[in-house]
Design an enzyme around this catalytic site. Sequence first.
Site, PDB file in Angstrom:
ATOM      1  N   VAL A 139     -49.346-104.560 -28.903  1.00 17.33           N
ATOM      2  CA  VAL A 139     -48.583-105.666 -29.493  1.00 17.33           C
ATOM      3  C   VAL A 139     -48.163-106.647 -28.395  1.00 17.33           C
ATOM      4  O   VAL A 139     -48.334-107.867 -28.533  1.00 17.33           O
ATOM      5  CB  VAL A 139     -47.356-105.128 -30.268  1.00 17.33           C
ATOM      6  CG1 VAL A 139     -46.404-106.265 -30.638  1.00 17.33           C
ATOM      7  CG2 VAL A 139     -47.814-104.385 -31.520  1.00 17.33           C
ATOM      8  N   SER A 146     -40.872 -99.415 -24.931  1.00 15.04           N
ATOM      9  CA  SER A 146     -42.134-100.165 -24.956  1.00 15.04           C
ATOM     10  C   SER A 146     -41.975-101.608 -24.477  1.00 15.04           C
ATOM     11  O   SER A 146     -40.980-102.277 -24.794  1.00 15.04           O
ATOM     12  CB  SER A 146     -42.682-100.185 -26.382  1.00 15.04           C
ATOM     13  OG  SER A 146     -43.826-101.013 -26.447  1.00 15.04           O
ATOM     14  N   ALA A 147     -42.982-102.073 -23.757  1.00 14.73           N
ATOM     15  CA  ALA A 147     -43.020-103.484 -23.338  1.00 14.73           C
ATOM     16  C   ALA A 147     -43.110-104.421 -24.543  1.00 14.73           C
ATOM     17  O   ALA A 147     -42.868-105.626 -24.407  1.00 14.73           O
ATOM     18  CB  ALA A 147     -44.200-103.718 -22.397  1.00 14.73           C
ATOM     19  N   ASP A 148     -43.428-103.872 -25.725  1.00  7.28           N
ATOM     20  CA  ASP A 148     -43.476-104.711 -26.934  1.00  7.28           C
ATOM     21  C   ASP A 148     -42.132-105.413 -27.168  1.00  7.28           C
ATOM     22  O   ASP A 148     -42.091-106.567 -27.620  1.00  7.28           O
ATOM     23  CB  ASP A 148     -43.795-103.873 -28.179  1.00  7.28           C
ATOM     24  CG  ASP A 148     -45.206-103.310 -28.186  1.00  7.28           C
ATOM     25  OD1 ASP A 148     -46.002-103.641 -27.282  1.00  7.28           O
ATOM     26  OD2 ASP A 148     -45.506-102.516 -29.105  1.00  7.28           O
ATOM     27  N   LYS A 197     -56.132 -98.709 -22.739  1.00  2.60           N
ATOM     28  CA  LYS A 197     -55.035 -99.337 -23.488  1.00  2.60           C
ATOM     29  C   LYS A 197     -54.390-100.361 -22.557  1.00  2.60           C
ATOM     30  O   LYS A 197     -54.022-100.033 -21.433  1.00  2.60           O
ATOM     31  CB  LYS A 197     -54.030 -98.255 -23.904  1.00  2.60           C
ATOM     32  CG  LYS A 197     -52.780 -98.760 -24.581  1.00  2.60           C
ATOM     33  CD  LYS A 197     -51.895 -97.579 -24.965  1.00  2.60           C
ATOM     34  CE  LYS A 197     -50.454 -97.995 -25.105  1.00  2.60           C
ATOM     35  NZ  LYS A 197     -49.561 -96.835 -25.276  1.00  2.60           N
ATOM     36  N   LYS A 223     -42.465 -96.317 -36.400  1.00  7.92           N
ATOM     37  CA  LYS A 223     -42.477 -94.900 -36.781  1.00  7.92           C
ATOM     38  C   LYS A 223     -41.268 -94.210 -36.172  1.00  7.92           C
ATOM     39  O   LYS A 223     -40.819 -94.567 -35.087  1.00  7.92           O
ATOM     40  CB  LYS A 223     -43.727 -94.233 -36.224  1.00  7.92           C
ATOM     41  CG  LYS A 223     -44.994 -94.741 -36.848  1.00  7.92           C
ATOM     42  CD  LYS A 223     -46.124 -93.759 -36.588  1.00  7.92           C
ATOM     43  CE  LYS A 223     -47.397 -94.247 -37.223  1.00  7.92           C
ATOM     44  NZ  LYS A 223     -48.257 -94.975 -36.280  1.00  7.92           N
ATOM     45  N   ASP A 256     -38.065 -94.563 -21.468  1.00  6.10           N
ATOM     46  CA  ASP A 256     -39.327 -94.960 -22.106  1.00  6.10           C
ATOM     47  C   ASP A 256     -39.044 -95.966 -23.222  1.00  6.10           C
ATOM     48  O   ASP A 256     -38.656 -95.595 -24.334  1.00  6.10           O
ATOM     49  CB  ASP A 256     -40.054 -93.728 -22.650  1.00  6.10           C
ATOM     50  CG  ASP A 256     -41.463 -94.052 -23.111  1.00  6.10           C
ATOM     51  OD1 ASP A 256     -41.817 -95.250 -23.172  1.00  6.10           O
ATOM     52  OD2 ASP A 256     -42.218 -93.114 -23.423  1.00  6.10           O
ATOM     53  N   GLU A 300     -54.348-107.044 -33.283  1.00 10.25           N
ATOM     54  CA  GLU A 300     -54.445-106.304 -32.021  1.00 10.25           C
ATOM     55  C   GLU A 300     -55.651-105.362 -32.011  1.00 10.25           C
ATOM     56  O   GLU A 300     -56.269-105.106 -33.055  1.00 10.25           O
ATOM     57  CB  GLU A 300     -53.160-105.509 -31.769  1.00 10.25           C
ATOM     58  CG  GLU A 300     -52.885-104.447 -32.822  1.00 10.25           C
ATOM     59  CD  GLU A 300     -52.066-103.275 -32.284  1.00 10.25           C
ATOM     60  OE1 GLU A 300     -52.489-102.644 -31.299  1.00 10.25           O
ATOM     61  OE2 GLU A 300     -51.009-102.975 -32.874  1.00 10.25           O
TER      62      GLU A 300
HETATM   63  N1  PSU Z   1     -47.136 -97.668 -32.991  1.00  9.89           N
HETATM   64  C1  PSU Z   1     -47.883 -97.342 -34.055  1.00  9.89           C
HETATM   65  N2  PSU Z   1     -49.221 -97.540 -33.975  1.00  9.89           N
HETATM   66  C2  PSU Z   1     -49.814 -98.071 -32.867  1.00  9.89           C
HETATM   67  C3  PSU Z   1     -49.014 -98.414 -31.761  1.00  9.89           C
HETATM   68  C4  PSU Z   1     -47.678 -98.200 -31.867  1.00  9.89           C
HETATM   69  O1  PSU Z   1     -47.359 -96.873 -35.049  1.00  9.89           O
HETATM   70  O2  PSU Z   1     -51.035 -98.217 -32.829  1.00  9.89           O
HETATM   71  C5  PSU Z   1     -49.651 -99.026 -30.547  1.00  9.89           C
HETATM   72  C6  PSU Z   1     -49.489-100.563 -30.610  1.00  9.89           C
HETATM   73  O3  PSU Z   1     -50.611-101.171 -29.993  1.00  9.89           O
HETATM   74  C7  PSU Z   1     -48.255-100.765 -29.760  1.00  9.89           C
HETATM   75  C8  PSU Z   1     -48.456 -99.716 -28.694  1.00  9.89           C
HETATM   76  O4  PSU Z   1     -48.131-102.067 -29.219  1.00  9.89           O
HETATM   77  O5  PSU Z   1     -48.979 -98.596 -29.382  1.00  9.89           O
HETATM   78  C9  PSU Z   1     -47.177 -99.371 -27.982  1.00  9.89           C
HETATM   79  O6  PSU Z   1     -47.463 -98.546 -26.889  1.00  9.89           O
HETATM   80  P1  PSU Z   1     -46.318 -98.222 -25.822  1.00  9.89           P
HETATM   81  O7  PSU Z   1     -45.272 -97.434 -26.568  1.00  9.89           O
HETATM   82  O8  PSU Z   1     -46.991 -97.410 -24.753  1.00  9.89           O
HETATM   83  O9  PSU Z   1     -45.792 -99.553 -25.360  1.00  9.89           O
HETATM   84 MN    MN Z   2     -43.814 -96.115 -23.101  1.00 10.84          MN
END
Ligand code: PSU
Ligand code: MN
Length: 305
Positions: free
Chosen positions: A107, A141-143, A87, A160, A139, A25
């Site tokens: 991701v 994540s879309a992951d 991002k 984390k 909240d 990524e």
């Molecule tokens: N968690 C980490 N390091 C990162 C990310 C998440 O420990 O760099 C990044 C990754 O690219 C992950 C994204 O896909 O943040 C998730 O962002 P969000 O929570 O806004 O979906």
């Molecule tokens: Mn989010």
Amino acid sequence: MNRYLDIQPEVAAALAEGKPVVALESTIISHGMPWPQNAETAFAVEQTIRDNGAVPATIAVIGGRLKAGLSHDEIEYLARRGQEIPKASRRDLPMLCARGMDGATTVASTMIVASLAGIEVFATGGIGGVHRGAETTMDISADLEELAQTPVLVICAGAKSILDLGLTLEYLETKGVPVCGYGTDELPAFYTRRSGFGVDFRADTPEELAAVFAAERGLGYKGGLLCGNPIPEEYSMPADVINAAIDQAVAESAAQGVKGKKVTPFLLARVKELTGGDSLEANIKLVLNNAALAAKTAAALSALR
Ligand code: PSU
Ligand code: MN
């Protein structure tokens, strides 16, 4: 091939021959680490994948093109521009493609591009998940949703504890995403090897991991598989130090009313500031460790096919 996609010739050749390829990524490059460590790490990760027998394909959006495989100059560009590169998660790709813009893929969006290109294995640091307090903020994540719908094996160092790891695993269970611990029965917590939360199954070799992913494909599932690979013992951080920094960062983010896509980068940057260079060093080491496992697993998967 998809009209918005460019596959680097070396990557296309490897895919055509059934050779192992590993996706990487770019949010970790533009938003996850400072210059110049971000560029150095991106190059070292690609080299580690080569050393372990696979071809690296770093993924990003450049000038509205979805790129599977970047040149040296493109990686350096994303690293130097840092936060100026938007991002880009799933929801952002259509707008970036339509307008010819750049994007650092998360991701979720890296999985989308990998899947369009035919790449099955992806190495990263940490994934997004269910945030603490998500029962009121929503909240998530879309992951996680991407893991439920896109057939890619994601190898990470867990998540984390800026996230609610228990709820993150509940969400993945609801969505039917298999979660593997590599050499462990627990989901690793990124900077530390243990979280206290159990995974669905344990794999102790790349072959075992590849076999489960191959079976998932054979069953016709549409989603992916998540593997947590613990940070090597010698680079792991004391749990009390890292947890104190994370608790403070989460409290500051709530007090300052940080919202939306800024939440994760805010928390990651604050944890890094509060723990000095130690967390950056740990982050680099665990990504290299995941790259090596991903390359070996991609090779094992190729051998099965
Ligand atoms: N968690 C980490 N390091 C990162 C990310 C998440 O420990 O760099 C990044 C990754 O690219 C992950 C994204 O896909 O943040 C998730 O962002 P969000 O929570 O806004 O979906
Ligand atoms: Mn989010």
